[in-house]
Scaffold this motif. Structure first.
Motif, PDB file in Angstrom:
ATOM      1  N   GLU A 440     109.382   5.755 -46.381  1.00 36.70           N
ATOM      2  CA  GLU A 440     110.318   4.650 -46.599  1.00 36.70           C
ATOM      3  C   GLU A 440     111.788   4.986 -46.339  1.00 36.70           C
ATOM      4  O   GLU A 440     112.623   4.103 -46.343  1.00 36.70           O
ATOM      5  N   VAL A 441     112.098   6.282 -46.198  1.00 36.53           N
ATOM      6  CA  VAL A 441     113.521   6.655 -46.122  1.00 36.53           C
ATOM      7  C   VAL A 441     113.798   7.600 -44.948  1.00 36.53           C
ATOM      8  O   VAL A 441     112.868   8.103 -44.322  1.00 36.53           O
ATOM      9  N   ASP A 442     115.090   7.837 -44.701  1.00 36.64           N
ATOM     10  CA  ASP A 442     115.475   8.689 -43.569  1.00 36.64           C
ATOM     11  C   ASP A 442     115.595  10.164 -43.945  1.00 36.64           C
ATOM     12  O   ASP A 442     115.588  11.030 -43.087  1.00 36.64           O
ATOM     13  N   PHE A 443     115.831  10.444 -45.232  1.00 43.63           N
ATOM     14  CA  PHE A 443     115.948  11.851 -45.645  1.00 43.63           C
ATOM     15  C   PHE A 443     115.784  11.981 -47.158  1.00 43.63           C
ATOM     16  O   PHE A 443     115.863  10.992 -47.896  1.00 43.63           O
ATOM     17  N   PHE A 444     115.568  13.233 -47.565  1.00 43.86           N
ATOM     18  CA  PHE A 444     115.509  13.579 -48.988  1.00 43.86           C
ATOM     19  C   PHE A 444     116.629  14.561 -49.304  1.00 43.86           C
ATOM     20  O   PHE A 444     116.885  15.478 -48.518  1.00 43.86           O
ATOM     21  N   SER A 445     117.232  14.402 -50.463  1.00 41.14           N
ATOM     22  CA  SER A 445     118.171  15.412 -50.930  1.00 41.14           C
ATOM     23  C   SER A 445     117.736  15.777 -52.352  1.00 41.14           C
ATOM     24  O   SER A 445     117.667  14.912 -53.234  1.00 41.14           O
ATOM     25  N   ILE A 446     117.401  17.035 -52.551  1.00 38.31           N
ATOM     26  CA  ILE A 446     116.789  17.424 -53.826  1.00 38.31           C
ATOM     27  C   ILE A 446     117.878  17.777 -54.848  1.00 38.31           C
ATOM     28  O   ILE A 446     118.699  18.674 -54.618  1.00 38.31           O
ATOM     29  N   GLY A 447     117.871  17.021 -55.938  1.00 35.57           N
ATOM     30  CA  GLY A 447     118.854  17.248 -57.011  1.00 35.57           C
ATOM     31  C   GLY A 447     118.233  18.191 -58.027  1.00 35.57           C
ATOM     32  O   GLY A 447     117.576  17.771 -58.983  1.00 35.57           O
ATOM     33  N   THR A 448     118.451  19.473 -57.816  1.00 37.11           N
ATOM     34  CA  THR A 448     117.759  20.452 -58.669  1.00 37.11           C
ATOM     35  C   THR A 448     118.268  20.466 -60.111  1.00 37.11           C
ATOM     36  O   THR A 448     117.563  20.943 -61.001  1.00 37.11           O
ATOM     37  N   ASN A 449     119.468  19.950 -60.337  1.00 36.20           N
ATOM     38  CA  ASN A 449     119.986  19.968 -61.719  1.00 36.20           C
ATOM     39  C   ASN A 449     119.134  19.070 -62.602  1.00 36.20           C
ATOM     40  O   ASN A 449     118.682  19.465 -63.681  1.00 36.20           O
ATOM     41  N   ASP A 450     118.920  17.852 -62.125  1.00 36.89           N
ATOM     42  CA  ASP A 450     118.083  16.944 -62.909  1.00 36.89           C
ATOM     43  C   ASP A 450     116.603  17.277 -62.760  1.00 36.89           C
ATOM     44  O   ASP A 450     115.846  17.183 -63.723  1.00 36.89           O
ATOM     45  N   LEU A 451     116.202  17.672 -61.548  1.00 33.65           N
ATOM     46  CA  LEU A 451     114.785  18.017 -61.362  1.00 33.65           C
ATOM     47  C   LEU A 451     114.390  19.135 -62.341  1.00 33.65           C
ATOM     48  O   LEU A 451     113.299  19.110 -62.922  1.00 33.65           O
ATOM     49  N   THR A 452     115.295  20.077 -62.557  1.00 31.94           N
ATOM     50  CA  THR A 452     115.001  21.171 -63.487  1.00 31.94           C
ATOM     51  C   THR A 452     114.910  20.638 -64.920  1.00 31.94           C
ATOM     52  O   THR A 452     113.970  20.946 -65.650  1.00 31.94           O
ATOM     53  N   GLN A 453     115.891  19.799 -65.295  1.00 34.03           N
ATOM     54  CA  GLN A 453     115.860  19.337 -66.692  1.00 34.03           C
ATOM     55  C   GLN A 453     114.620  18.494 -66.983  1.00 34.03           C
ATOM     56  O   GLN A 453     114.018  18.610 -68.046  1.00 34.03           O
ATOM     57  N   TYR A 454     114.205  17.665 -66.021  1.00 29.84           N
ATOM     58  CA  TYR A 454     113.042  16.815 -66.289  1.00 29.84           C
ATOM     59  C   TYR A 454     111.728  17.601 -66.185  1.00 29.84           C
ATOM     60  O   TYR A 454     110.786  17.340 -66.917  1.00 29.84           O
ATOM     61  N   THR A 455     111.669  18.547 -65.250  1.00 35.73           N
ATOM     62  CA  THR A 455     110.419  19.290 -65.078  1.00 35.73           C
ATOM     63  C   THR A 455     110.182  20.241 -66.250  1.00 35.73           C
ATOM     64  O   THR A 455     109.074  20.358 -66.758  1.00 35.73           O
TER      65      THR A 455
END
Ligand code: PEP
Ligand code: MG
Length: 536
Positions: A440-455
């Protein structure tokens, strides 16, 4: 001379005087007074001083951000003279014989609540202004210093700093931050990295330090109060060496970010503000991978208009002269609170009403920002990304709104440019369904700050959890690998814009995984370029 331990959020050395900042709201206590006339005089004098300060801020804002943005300080000057407000404060001092600080604080709270409950949006927004002027008067009365008044370069020491406070500071006067609270991924830490200044958290701070000489050694996790001459000399030499190393890195300006075997990485910069552009250019970023647009909202006293936003985005696009500029749509909520949004208190704000959830609910605010971005795209190479995505449905909803915005612009003949549209992958849900999202999109940008807190279920603001926080946790690395693989399967690119992108211990891992882009604080561009160029 005394040494204190801390935890670094950014390395480097600062030598200077301490500015101890304490929040006004913690300090107001209710006291009975004896001399009513003297108390009334204190109130009048504090009001005059407040108006004087606002006059200086008006002139400064007029030069830096124009009449429209400066006007708010004139409005505040007028509000200080508001008859009802003054009557209420004076009444408390005269009739109840209460101290001026308490009378101002109580009046401020009452008036702010009254405005917040009004139906009219204009008056609702004045609630924050009343709080602001009251805090200014109280800080003058109680002799505390406001962060908006830094005049000399200093080491800022505080219990904690909220993004709404850091945006008020004159950044050219900041040599270092030292706080008791905060965490490595808090936005204050991110600001320190953006500014390339040493910062420590978890320091047992003391108000007595105000005005004292100090050394922040970000590399050795320590703060030295009242250093002796020999120590100051020793640190001046260390600082000199750091500057020399920095000069060596500058020879990498203009060079490609490519490994010896030819693997290229797009090395972009993270910014929060138009004023960060100088650092982006000085460090030779190939683009801007994350423009945290919410700082435009944090700096304003009211919703920034389409025109104000358009001018800011256009300026960034033009300054970057054809290089990519990825604007992240507003990511407010959680620790980034803006009074005029009236988001209200939540039990769990990090998992609450924030970012894209606000945009998809209050679509008028979202559309204003989108219009500004699309219009600015006519002046450069702008891309958009959306934060806190958790589902394909959200992306489809966004696309519908974007289509409406474009249609409206076309119908009214307003010029606009086309933009690449991507999403941030910063929830485990988005990472796990990245195969579906990639369609559905042209690119991904991984936000590791939040990805870390939620994971890891570790609040990024809570430094009590440090011993449980493994920032290199295998779960995060695996999720990132999955996201990059899914992106490539669909033929789109994937980058990292969270703080892990600048983690030099992981640069090789990102190369192995095949991350296409890294967006880091401007000061980390050249060190990462060096590491990549030295890699096989
Ligand atoms: C992230 O979450 O990694 C990110 C880049 O966004 P922010 O730090 O602004 O939440
Ligand atoms: Mg985030």
């Amino acid at each position: 001379m005394k040494e204190f331990e801390g935890k670094k959020v950014f390395g480097g050395i600062a030598i200077g005087r301490i500015f101890y900042y304490s929040k006004v709201e913690n300090q107001v206590s209710r006291k009975k007074i004896e001399d009513v006339a003297a108390e009334l005089e204190r109130f009048e004098a504090a009001k005059e001083k407040a108006k004087e300060q606002l006059g200086v801020l008006y002139e400064k804002a007029l030069k830096e951000v124009g009449e429209m943005n400066a006007q708010i300080f004139e409005v505040h000057q007028m509000m200080i003279d508001d008859e009802d407000y003054n009557d209420s404060v004076k009444n408390m001092i005269e009739e109840q014989e209460l101290n001026a600080e308490y009378s101002v604080a109580t009046t401020g709270d009452n008036f702010a609540e009254m405005f917040a409950n009004m139906d009219d949006d204009y008056f609702k927004a004045r609630s924050a202004d009343i709080k602001d002027i009251s805090e200014r008067i109280i800080s003058i009365l109680s002799g505390t210093q406001s962060v908006s008044e830094l005049t000399e370069p200093c080491i800022l020491v505080a219990e904690d700093l909220a993004p709404s406070e850091t945006v008020q500071m004159d950044k050219t006067k900041l040599m270092s931050f030292v706080t008791k609270l905060g965490s490595s991924n808090s936005h204050t830490a991110i600001l320190a990295r953006t500014m390339n200044i040493p910062a420590l958290i978890k320091v047992a701070i003391d108000p007595e330090w105000n005005g004292k000489m100090a050394i922040v050694d970000g590399n050795a996790n320590k703060l030295i109060i009242d250093p002796d001459e020999a120590t100051i000399e020793e640190y001046k030499i260390k600082k000199e060496k750091e500057l020399e190393q920095r000069k060596l890195l500058l020879t990498l300006k203009g060079k490609e970010t490519v490994t010896k075997s030819g693997q290229k990485v797009n090395l972009y910069a993270n910014i929060g503000n138009v004023s960060d552009l100088g650092a982006v250019i000085a460090n030779d970023a190939a683009g801007i991978g994350l423009f945290r647009s919410e700082f435009l909202y944090l700096e304003s006293q009211d919703f920034p208009t389409e025109e104000e936003q358009f001018l800011a985005y256009k300026k960034v696009a033009e300054t970057m002269a054809g290089k990519k500029v990825i604007i992240r749509t507003l990511d407010l909520g959680a620790d980034k609170q803006v009074d005029y949004f009236n988001l209200g208190n939540e039990d769990n704000p990090a998992m609450g009403y924030r970012a894209i959830r606000i945009c998809l609910t209050q679509t008028d605010i979202f559309k204003t920002q989108l219009r500004a971005i699309f219009r600015a795209a006519a002046y450069g190479n702008i891309a958009i990304m959306y934060p806190m995505i958790t589902s394909v449905e959200e992306v489809l909803d966004i696309k519908k709104i974007v289509a409406e915005v474009k249609a409206e612009l076309s119908e009214t003949g307003v010029p606009y440019g086309n933009v690449e549209q991507g999403i941030m992958i910063e929830t485990p849900a988005a990472a796990v369904i990245s195969d579906l999202l990639a369609k559905e999109v042209d690119f991904f940008s991984i936000g590791t700050n939040d990805l870390t807190q939620y994971t890891l279920a570790i609040d990024r603001q809570n430094n009590k959890l440090d011993r449980f926080l493994d920032i290199h946790h295998e779960a995060i690395i695996r999720l990132i690998k999955l996201v990059v693989e899914n992106a490539h399967k669909e033929g789109i690119w994937a980058g990292i814009c969270g703080e892990l992108g600048a983690d030099t211990e992981l640069t090789k891992t990102w190369l192995e995984i095949g991350v296409d882009e890294l967006s880091v604080s401007p000061g980390m561009i050249l060190p990462i370029r060096k590491l990549i160029r030295d890699s096989e």
